[in-house]
Design a protein around this motif. Sequence first.
Motif, PDB file in Angstrom:
ATOM      1  N   VAL A 132      31.678  64.486  88.411  1.00 17.80           N
ATOM      2  CA  VAL A 132      31.397  63.951  87.072  1.00 17.80           C
ATOM      3  C   VAL A 132      31.538  62.437  87.061  1.00 17.80           C
ATOM      4  CG1 VAL A 132      32.241  63.878  84.689  1.00 17.80           C
ATOM      5  CG2 VAL A 132      32.026  66.071  85.867  1.00 17.80           C
ATOM      6  N   GLN A 133      32.623  61.946  87.656  1.00 20.70           N
ATOM      7  CA  GLN A 133      32.856  60.507  87.667  1.00 20.70           C
ATOM      8  C   GLN A 133      31.733  59.773  88.393  1.00 20.70           C
ATOM      9  OE1 GLN A 133      36.465  59.338  89.664  1.00 20.70           O
ATOM     10  NE2 GLN A 133      36.541  57.367  88.627  1.00 20.70           N
ATOM     11  N   ARG A 134      31.302  60.299  89.516  1.00 25.81           N
ATOM     12  CA  ARG A 134      30.239  59.651  90.277  1.00 25.81           C
ATOM     13  C   ARG A 134      28.904  59.721  89.537  1.00 25.81           C
ATOM     14  NH1 ARG A 134      31.896  62.285  96.165  1.00 25.81           N
ATOM     15  NH2 ARG A 134      33.840  61.112  96.415  1.00 25.81           N
ATOM     16  N   THR A 135      28.656  60.843  88.873  1.00 21.76           N
ATOM     17  CA  THR A 135      27.397  60.997  88.136  1.00 21.76           C
ATOM     18  C   THR A 135      27.323  59.999  86.986  1.00 21.76           C
ATOM     19  OG1 THR A 135      27.250  63.343  88.685  1.00 21.76           O
ATOM     20  CG2 THR A 135      25.968  62.578  86.797  1.00 21.76           C
ATOM     21  N   ILE A 136      28.400  59.872  86.237  1.00 17.30           N
ATOM     22  CA  ILE A 136      28.421  58.935  85.110  1.00 17.30           C
ATOM     23  C   ILE A 136      28.259  57.503  85.602  1.00 17.30           C
ATOM     24  CG2 ILE A 136      29.869  57.981  83.278  1.00 17.30           C
ATOM     25  CD1 ILE A 136      30.990  60.783  82.877  1.00 17.30           C
ATOM     26  N   SER A 137      28.902  57.182  86.715  1.00 21.97           N
ATOM     27  CA  SER A 137      28.753  55.845  87.298  1.00 21.97           C
ATOM     28  C   SER A 137      27.297  55.603  87.703  1.00 21.97           C
ATOM     29  CB  SER A 137      29.676  55.702  88.508  1.00 21.97           C
ATOM     30  OG  SER A 137      29.507  54.442  89.122  1.00 21.97           O
ATOM     31  N   ASP A 138      26.658  56.616  88.280  1.00 19.70           N
ATOM     32  CA  ASP A 138      25.250  56.495  88.660  1.00 19.70           C
ATOM     33  C   ASP A 138      24.369  56.208  87.452  1.00 19.70           C
ATOM     34  OD1 ASP A 138      25.869  57.000  91.276  1.00 19.70           O
ATOM     35  OD2 ASP A 138      25.125  59.068  91.288  1.00 19.70           O
ATOM     36  N   MET A 139      24.659  56.841  86.320  1.00 18.76           N
ATOM     37  CA  MET A 139      23.805  56.716  85.146  1.00 18.76           C
ATOM     38  C   MET A 139      23.762  55.289  84.626  1.00 18.76           C
ATOM     39  SD  MET A 139      22.359  59.576  84.707  1.00 18.76           S
ATOM     40  CE  MET A 139      21.679  59.426  83.057  1.00 18.76           C
ATOM     41  N   ARG A 140      24.857  54.577  84.729  1.00 19.41           N
ATOM     42  CA  ARG A 140      24.864  53.198  84.236  1.00 19.41           C
ATOM     43  C   ARG A 140      23.878  52.328  85.001  1.00 19.41           C
ATOM     44  NH1 ARG A 140      26.685  48.297  85.222  1.00 19.41           N
ATOM     45  NH2 ARG A 140      27.289  46.963  83.465  1.00 19.41           N
ATOM     46  N   THR A 141      23.733  52.585  86.303  1.00 20.77           N
ATOM     47  CA  THR A 141      22.844  51.764  87.117  1.00 20.77           C
ATOM     48  C   THR A 141      21.425  52.328  87.212  1.00 20.77           C
ATOM     49  OG1 THR A 141      23.629  52.895  89.107  1.00 20.77           O
ATOM     50  CG2 THR A 141      24.727  50.839  88.488  1.00 20.77           C
ATOM     51  N   ARG A 142      21.287  53.662  87.173  1.00 20.25           N
ATOM     52  CA  ARG A 142      19.980  54.284  87.382  1.00 20.25           C
ATOM     53  C   ARG A 142      19.192  54.520  86.094  1.00 20.25           C
ATOM     54  NH1 ARG A 142      19.317  56.992  92.524  1.00 20.25           N
ATOM     55  NH2 ARG A 142      21.110  56.581  93.862  1.00 20.25           N
ATOM     56  N   ALA A 143      19.877  54.700  84.973  1.00 18.68           N
ATOM     57  CA  ALA A 143      19.183  55.044  83.729  1.00 18.68           C
ATOM     58  C   ALA A 143      18.375  53.894  83.114  1.00 18.68           C
ATOM     59  CB  ALA A 143      20.188  55.579  82.713  1.00 18.68           C
ATOM     60  N   PRO A 144      18.857  52.650  83.114  1.00 19.80           N
ATOM     61  CA  PRO A 144      18.093  51.589  82.441  1.00 19.80           C
ATOM     62  C   PRO A 144      16.677  51.388  82.972  1.00 19.80           C
ATOM     63  CG  PRO A 144      20.345  50.873  82.765  1.00 19.80           C
ATOM     64  CD  PRO A 144      20.197  52.166  83.532  1.00 19.80           C
ATOM     65  N   GLY A 145      16.446  51.658  84.256  1.00 21.65           N
ATOM     66  CA  GLY A 145      15.100  51.495  84.809  1.00 21.65           C
ATOM     67  C   GLY A 145      14.074  52.384  84.132  1.00 21.65           C
ATOM     68  N   PRO A 146      14.283  53.711  84.131  1.00 24.50           N
ATOM     69  CA  PRO A 146      13.350  54.605  83.433  1.00 24.50           C
ATOM     70  C   PRO A 146      13.238  54.332  81.939  1.00 24.50           C
ATOM     71  CG  PRO A 146      14.694  55.850  84.973  1.00 24.50           C
ATOM     72  CD  PRO A 146      15.261  54.464  84.938  1.00 24.50           C
ATOM     73  N   ILE A 147      14.343  53.950  81.297  1.00 26.02           N
ATOM     74  CA  ILE A 147      14.280  53.613  79.878  1.00 26.02           C
ATOM     75  C   ILE A 147      13.379  52.405  79.666  1.00 26.02           C
ATOM     76  CG2 ILE A 147      15.626  52.757  77.914  1.00 26.02           C
ATOM     77  CD1 ILE A 147      17.959  54.424  78.902  1.00 26.02           C
ATOM     78  N   GLY A 148      13.508  51.418  80.546  1.00 28.71           N
ATOM     79  CA  GLY A 148      12.657  50.231  80.452  1.00 28.71           C
ATOM     80  C   GLY A 148      11.191  50.558  80.643  1.00 28.71           C
ATOM     81  N   LEU A 149      10.883  51.479  81.554  1.00 31.17           N
ATOM     82  CA  LEU A 149       9.478  51.866  81.770  1.00 31.17           C
ATOM     83  C   LEU A 149       8.893  52.500  80.519  1.00 31.17           C
ATOM     84  CD1 LEU A 149       9.632  53.315  85.408  1.00 31.17           C
ATOM     85  CD2 LEU A 149       8.636  51.135  84.668  1.00 31.17           C
TER      86      LEU A 149
END
Length: 206
Positions: A30-47
Amino acid sequence: MPVDVTARLLDSKEFSRRLWGHGDDWARCVQRTISDMRTRAPGPIGLEAMKVYNAKKASLNPNNKSSRGGVSVRGGLATLELVYRGGPQPVKSFARALSPASKRRNSAPYKITAEYVKGSPTTIGHWSPPGTEGGRYSVESPRMYIPGVSKYGPVRRVGSGWAGGNFGPSVPQMVMNRGNDERSRERLSEIMATRLEHHMRQCGLV
């Protein structure tokens, strides 16, 4: 003003059931997944935002220095929130902001337009020779380009000084406007599920 983008784990009941059997390993996943989301999510949101707004990809990603904003994460897998913060973007941040052919004083009259929303150019300023719009020393001028002054785009004369440049929408406005939010939530849930499965495999849980 902060703007929240929310994602949910699709099968939260199954997640809760399996959590009790492998607590420590699940906590790491869970901790690693949440950490990933902070860095990986903004890209798709920006697209998604780029489908509507005429902004550069880098300016829509708060993890990029040119975005003039930031993003933080709160919550967990059942309800994860990405909180966007940031002020208005300078007009020059937009990919195809239009400017006059000449920025010199005493040139031919011109209009200044910028395309914030794709396909919808907006007039944001103009210039005419001194004396045609209230005189050289009028109280307030239209927005125009002034050599050495227009760091963020066209400015206007106010009294004996200059008022700041023209700004467009902020990153939080763009990522949560005009129907972007629902598409972004679906994409975030997919990314979160993929990253969780990845970390579960690493921990031997699947």
